[in-house]
Design an enzyme around this catalytic site. Structure first.
Site, PDB file in Angstrom:
ATOM      1  N   TYR A  53       0.821  -1.219   0.000  1.00  0.00           N
ATOM      2  CA  TYR A  53       0.000   0.000   0.000  1.00  0.00           C
ATOM      3  C   TYR A  53       0.853   1.267   0.000  1.00  0.00           C
ATOM      4  CZ  TYR A  53      -4.086  -2.892   0.399  1.00  0.00           C
ATOM      5  OH  TYR A  53      -5.064  -3.816   0.123  1.00  0.00           O
ATOM      6  N   ARG A  56       1.370   1.846  -3.573  1.00  0.00           N
ATOM      7  CA  ARG A  56       0.162   2.386  -4.202  1.00  0.00           C
ATOM      8  C   ARG A  56       0.018   3.876  -3.873  1.00  0.00           C
ATOM      9  NH1 ARG A  56       1.049  -1.878  -5.129  1.00  0.00           N
ATOM     10  NH2 ARG A  56       1.860  -0.795  -6.944  1.00  0.00           N
ATOM     11  N   GLN A  86     -15.475   2.469  -6.124  1.00  0.00           N
ATOM     12  CA  GLN A  86     -14.766   1.305  -5.610  1.00  0.00           C
ATOM     13  C   GLN A  86     -13.273   1.608  -5.471  1.00  0.00           C
ATOM     14  OE1 GLN A  86     -17.006  -1.059  -8.881  1.00  0.00           O
ATOM     15  NE2 GLN A  86     -16.230  -2.620  -7.500  1.00  0.00           N
ATOM     16  N   ASN A  87     -12.855   2.747  -5.987  1.00  0.00           N
ATOM     17  CA  ASN A  87     -11.442   3.109  -5.959  1.00  0.00           C
ATOM     18  C   ASN A  87     -11.051   3.672  -4.605  1.00  0.00           C
ATOM     19  OD1 ASN A  87     -11.416   2.401  -8.665  1.00  0.00           O
ATOM     20  ND2 ASN A  87     -11.751   4.504  -9.365  1.00  0.00           N
ATOM     21  N   VAL A  88      -9.805   3.464  -4.242  1.00  0.00           N
ATOM     22  CA  VAL A  88      -9.309   3.981  -2.963  1.00  0.00           C
ATOM     23  C   VAL A  88      -8.481   5.248  -3.158  1.00  0.00           C
ATOM     24  CG1 VAL A  88      -9.371   1.737  -1.825  1.00  0.00           C
ATOM     25  CG2 VAL A  88      -7.287   2.443  -3.020  1.00  0.00           C
ATOM     26  N   ASP A  89      -8.356   5.708  -4.410  1.00  0.00           N
ATOM     27  CA  ASP A  89      -7.635   6.961  -4.650  1.00  0.00           C
ATOM     28  C   ASP A  89      -8.538   8.152  -4.336  1.00  0.00           C
ATOM     29  OD1 ASP A  89      -9.074   7.924  -7.123  1.00  0.00           O
ATOM     30  OD2 ASP A  89      -8.273   6.081  -7.969  1.00  0.00           O
ATOM     31  N   HIS A 104     -14.584   1.070  -0.593  1.00  0.00           N
ATOM     32  CA  HIS A 104     -13.489   0.179  -0.194  1.00  0.00           C
ATOM     33  C   HIS A 104     -12.385   0.881   0.584  1.00  0.00           C
ATOM     34  CE1 HIS A 104     -14.844  -2.448  -3.814  1.00  0.00           C
ATOM     35  NE2 HIS A 104     -15.555  -2.688  -2.726  1.00  0.00           N
ATOM     36  N   GLY A 172     -16.105   2.055 -15.795  1.00  0.00           N
ATOM     37  CA  GLY A 172     -14.818   1.409 -15.575  1.00  0.00           C
ATOM     38  C   GLY A 172     -14.777   0.361 -14.490  1.00  0.00           C
ATOM     39  N   THR A 173     -15.831  -0.421 -14.367  1.00  0.00           N
ATOM     40  CA  THR A 173     -15.823  -1.504 -13.391  1.00  0.00           C
ATOM     41  C   THR A 173     -16.272  -2.802 -14.051  1.00  0.00           C
ATOM     42  OG1 THR A 173     -16.814  -2.370 -11.353  1.00  0.00           O
ATOM     43  CG2 THR A 173     -18.112  -0.765 -12.586  1.00  0.00           C
TER      44      THR A 173
END
Length: 230
Positions: A53, A56, A86-89, A104, A172-173
């Site tokens: 991580y 990332r 759903q992205n963690v950015d 997420h 985009g999923t």
């Protein structure tokens, strides 16, 4: 203003240089989920998980929002836009989106191992979490990420957003990760649904308007379909 709920996945940030997970050259081709994205992995090898991580996070800090992110911000002038990602950015927020729900977790936050509901911001000046980094009570910090096998605490608020939406957009999923993929089950019957992705996405939902394009181009096309010009 009509309420549009947008579900975004890894393809939303791919144009910004964020590695996807499930493509042929994605992160899961390089790392096993069981080794870096489960509570058991953190217990077994916390150094490996933290470094995964940390990498990332360093990558994220070198990336910028793309035209797709800004395109969703522009739509806020005409619609009540709510993003479920759903992205963690944090690229949606950095682009200026006002209403973003992270299913997420968030890469730029940490939490103590014994309380994943409590979080701390991570400074871009010190982006790594290391063994020995602890909260004020002496608890080791971990990424503020929902790992495989953990509950998804924001799924209920996400369901309510979808139920209240008038237009649904999916960008985009792969729709392979649950419970996020199950959100389409809460769309009202007959409601417009637009799915933006350059690749074919299998969905059991009938009546989807498929826009075969990447995020930026797809949102430009969607903007025209919605009657926004100029």
């Amino acid at each position: 203003m009509k309420k549009i709920v947008v579900l975004t996945g890894a393809g939303m940030s791919a144009e910004s240089g964020i590695s996807t997970f499930r493509d042929s050259d994605g992160l899961w081709e390089k790392y096993r989920i069981e080794d870096v994205a489960t509570p058991e992995a953190f217990i077994s090898d916390p150094d490996l998980v933290l470094e995964f991580y940390n990498q990332r996070r360093r990558q994220l800090l070198s990336c910028k929002p793309n035209e797709g992110h800004y395109g969703l911000v522009a739509l806020e002038k005409y619609f009540d836009i709510h993003i479920i990602t759903q992205n963690v950015d944090d690229l949606h927020e950095r682009a200026g989106s006002k209403n973003v729900l992270h299913l997420h977790g968030e890469l730029m936050k940490s939490c103590p191992v014994n309380n994943t509901e409590k979080w701390y911001p991570i400074s871009p000046d010190k982006p790594d979490i290391l063994i020995g980094d602890k909260d004020e009570n002496g608890n080791q910090l971990r990424p503020y990420i929902v790992w495989f096998g953990e509950a998804v605490p924001m799924i209920e608020p996400a369901i309510r957003l979808v139920e209240d939406s008038e237009i649904m957009v999916v960008i985009g999923t792969s729709l392979n990760v649950y419970p996020a993929a199950g959100l389409l089950n809460y769309i009202r019957k007959g409601q417009p649904v637009y799915l933006i992705d350059p690749k074919e996405v299998n969905t059991c939902y009938n009546g989807v308007h498929y826009i075969q394009a990447g995020a930026s181009e797809g949102i430009r096309i969607l903007t025209q379909i919605l009657g926004i010009t100029g």
